[in-house]
Write an enzyme that holds these catalytic residues in place. Structure first.
Site, short mmCIF file in Angstrom:
data_model
loop_
_atom_site.label_atom_id
_atom_site.label_comp_id
_atom_site.label_asym_id
_atom_site.label_seq_id
_atom_site.Cartn_x
_atom_site.Cartn_y
_atom_site.Cartn_z
N SER A 78 0.84 -1.19 0.00
CA SER A 78 0.00 0.00 0.00
C SER A 78 0.89 1.26 0.00
O SER A 78 1.76 1.38 -0.87
CB SER A 78 -0.93 -0.06 1.21
OG SER A 78 -1.99 0.84 1.06
N ASP A 109 -8.62 -6.95 -4.31
CA ASP A 109 -8.21 -5.61 -3.86
C ASP A 109 -8.76 -4.58 -4.84
O ASP A 109 -8.29 -4.49 -5.97
CB ASP A 109 -6.68 -5.55 -3.81
CG ASP A 109 -6.16 -4.21 -3.28
OD1 ASP A 109 -6.95 -3.26 -3.15
OD2 ASP A 109 -4.95 -4.13 -3.01
N HIS A 138 -7.94 -5.40 -0.04
CA HIS A 138 -6.63 -4.74 0.08
C HIS A 138 -5.86 -5.23 1.31
O HIS A 138 -4.64 -5.40 1.26
CB HIS A 138 -6.85 -3.23 0.16
CG HIS A 138 -5.59 -2.43 0.22
ND1 HIS A 138 -4.64 -2.48 -0.77
CD2 HIS A 138 -5.11 -1.58 1.16
CE1 HIS A 138 -3.63 -1.68 -0.44
NE2 HIS A 138 -3.89 -1.13 0.73
#
Lengths: 390, 390
Positions: free
Chosen positions: A163, A329, A362
């Site tokens: 991320s 995700d 995610h």
């Protein structure tokens, strides 16, 4: 109630005297922020695991995500919970601390001991608040490079993160190609999308709409925008999970009751879960840091450094890459990760790419995902054989 | 500033004296709410278009979505904008008012003239606020049925609506199968999913976190939770659009500037757009109504009326159905719409299903989608031939 007070005190203490090593830069050692400011005397709080070998060739830098911190693989000093990547980092784990020296620093702009908007502005003696210069992903990486210098490490064996951590990995590979032997960007993107920016903007507006935010001066005024920050966290949290995972975990199940209350209590488990996520977050995170770090992600657009051509950013790189994405995700979808792979291919870099089948959204990068573990350990093994000449 | 004041006044006036016809039920004509309350004297504000034929066989009921209202095909009295479905409803349009008598009522719990939490509680002389009983989709439909009775219509030729409007369509088909000749549920679901509930809960928390909400008594206290409601609208608005549509429309384009401000102004067009959506919404919508209507959607689970078997809800129905979904709608994805189709198939109903290829997300049902128009007009034509014996 006691528990909250205790953890608030613990969180506040991390700003002044973190339960971490801290690199304190000299006042004359200034960092040039992309926003134009020059600041000396910055603090960089960090954790290390394992031992640096004599050749200083076995260091792995882990970069944390938006609401993460340097406590990768130890009990968290505020929450008392295991480190956020303890499943991946440790003795015998895919990032094996019996073999590698692992470093993780709280990002610049954070609130766990590195300098950020909650730190004291030496010129005023009060917390910076919004007077702190805006931080970018590149600035975070510049600060980390100071730490790597300080540790006497020339080339990192690997830089790894998911991320916002993945953004830092990409920035490391772009800014310091000769210092990155291997790079593992996970569930990330070379730029923040319009939808990503939109969700962040909602979170920021929720914080800034809270009158207790006081124009960012809440620390000076002795108040805290907890409600606004909790709403921001709740909205963000939905984006970290997938629709199927929410359905599997919560569905339409009711919380401690047989039927609807026909009111606005948390009838559904998902509501109760989100409220808990919001409330526990505000105990460990600074609201202005949240504004700064979301903004850093929004501004991230690596290709913009090379006239919009991402491949040019990596042209001629000797680093090896392993890009990982997750099927469910939707915040940093496979498509965005694949763009990184295509750019790396076009730049002639060595790159492998794994799209992991997962319904966890995610957040999968933080969870038990054996295919991800295998991909990372296999990639690091191979790279280490080359690096160590074994 | 003047513009806002004008529209606020206009919005407030709609509560007391709407620019619509209003059916005022007798005090003794009580509606039984699912939540258990019984209320008489309810107001149902509505618009009609076209003319009811002598046989009273050509009526189409349009059901509006969460933030819609009865102004389907006329200039909106508060915003001055065209009706929300003017593209679909009107002379020569797919829902052809030269042929059909179109009715749309503001839902129970709304704020455009039908009774809701902003209405005056006759027992106290003050706005109901949270003392108003919680409204369900079934309650909305019960109120609409009173209006249809009042208009002397036995069987509606069609009931049509998208999103929360589609839920009402399904509820009509379930509660009054003999009064619905044809049904067109669009971009909807037979139950609200965990993710749907989660986003609504964030919106409600944003409203209730605003100190100006005053525990729901803001109208009495002369304040308004505009900031909280704007944040709720911003978060919801993202879910109405698709990632590709946001990318195409806004991308990472900057708003009126060449470079980043390195601050928290609306640097990106998407931020400016969302802020505008939030601010303009609060001028025309009541915050408590927003809480009530989102809750009504959360509670919706049609199969729960039949031991979890959706097919049983429709068993033996003679209504015809046309279900429409959009490929990029991630709020009410095709999968949810297909579940409706499967249940209708299993119940032996006549059903056609169209998945429209579109990148516009959930909001596609409000936009220029020729494939949807063709599907609706074709379906209504065919059904009308049967209904009229032509």
């Amino acid at each position: 109630m006691n528990e909250v007070v205790t953890s608030l005190t613990a969180a506040a203490r991390q700003l002044e005297a973190p339960d971490s090593a801290v690199l304190k830069l000299a006042p004359e050692d200034c960092l040039e922020f992309e926003a134009g400011a020059r600041l000396g005397g910055l603090s960089i709080a960090y954790q290390t695991y394992g031992e640096l070998n004599a050749a200083k060739s076995n260091a792995i830098l882990v970069c944390h995500a938006l609401t993460g911190d340097q406590h990768v693989a130890n009990v968290h000093p505020v929450t008392g919970k295991p480190g956020w990547w303890q499943i991946l980092v440790g003795p015998g784990k895919p990032v094996d601390t019996d073999r590698f020296f692992v470093i993780c620093a709280n990002v610049l702009g954070g609130c766990m001991g590195s300098t950020g908007p909650a730190s004291i502005n030496p010129e005023t003696g009060e917390p910076w608040g919004l007077d702190f210069p805006l931080v970018t992903i590149r600035d975070m990486v510049s600060a980390q490079a100071r730490l790597v210098d300080h540790l006497g490490i020339d080339t990192l064996f690997a830089v790894i993160g998911g991320s916002m951590g993945g953004m830092q990995v990409l920035q490391w590979a772009a800014s310091y190609p000769e210092r990155v032997f291997a790079a593992v960007p996970i569930a990330t993107a070379a730029r923040h999308s319009s939808q990503n920016i939109a969700f962040h903007e909602v979170g920021r507006q929720a914080v800034m709409a809270d009158p207790e935010w006081c124009g960012g001066r809440y620390l000076t005024k002795g108040c805290r925008p907890t409600k606004g920050l909790a709403v921001a966290r709740m909205a963000a949290h939905i984006t970290y999970l997938s629709d199927p995972a929410l359905h599997r975990k919560f569905g339409r199940n009711l919380q401690d009751r047989e039927q609807f209350t026909f009111g606005f209590d948390a009838d559904f488990q998902i509501e109760s879960y989100l409220r808990h996520q919001g409330m526990s977050f505000v105990d460990r995170f600074d609201a202005n840091s949240y504004l700064y770090l979301t903004r850093a992600m929004d501004y991230f657009d690596l290709a913009a450094e090379a006239d919009g051509k991402l491949a040019n950013v990596f042209m001629g790189t000797k680093s090896r890459f392993c890009v990982v994405s997750f099927t469910s995700d939707w915040l940093f979808p496979t498509e965005e990760n694949r763009k990184i792979v295509h750019a790396l291919n076009a730049s002639g870099a060595r790159v492998s790419f794994v799209e992991v089948e997962s319904d966890k959204g995610h957040d999968a990068f933080l969870l038990n995902e054996p295919v991800m573990f295998d991909a990372i350990s296999g990639f690091l093994d191979g790279a280490w054989r080359v690096r160590s000449g074994a």
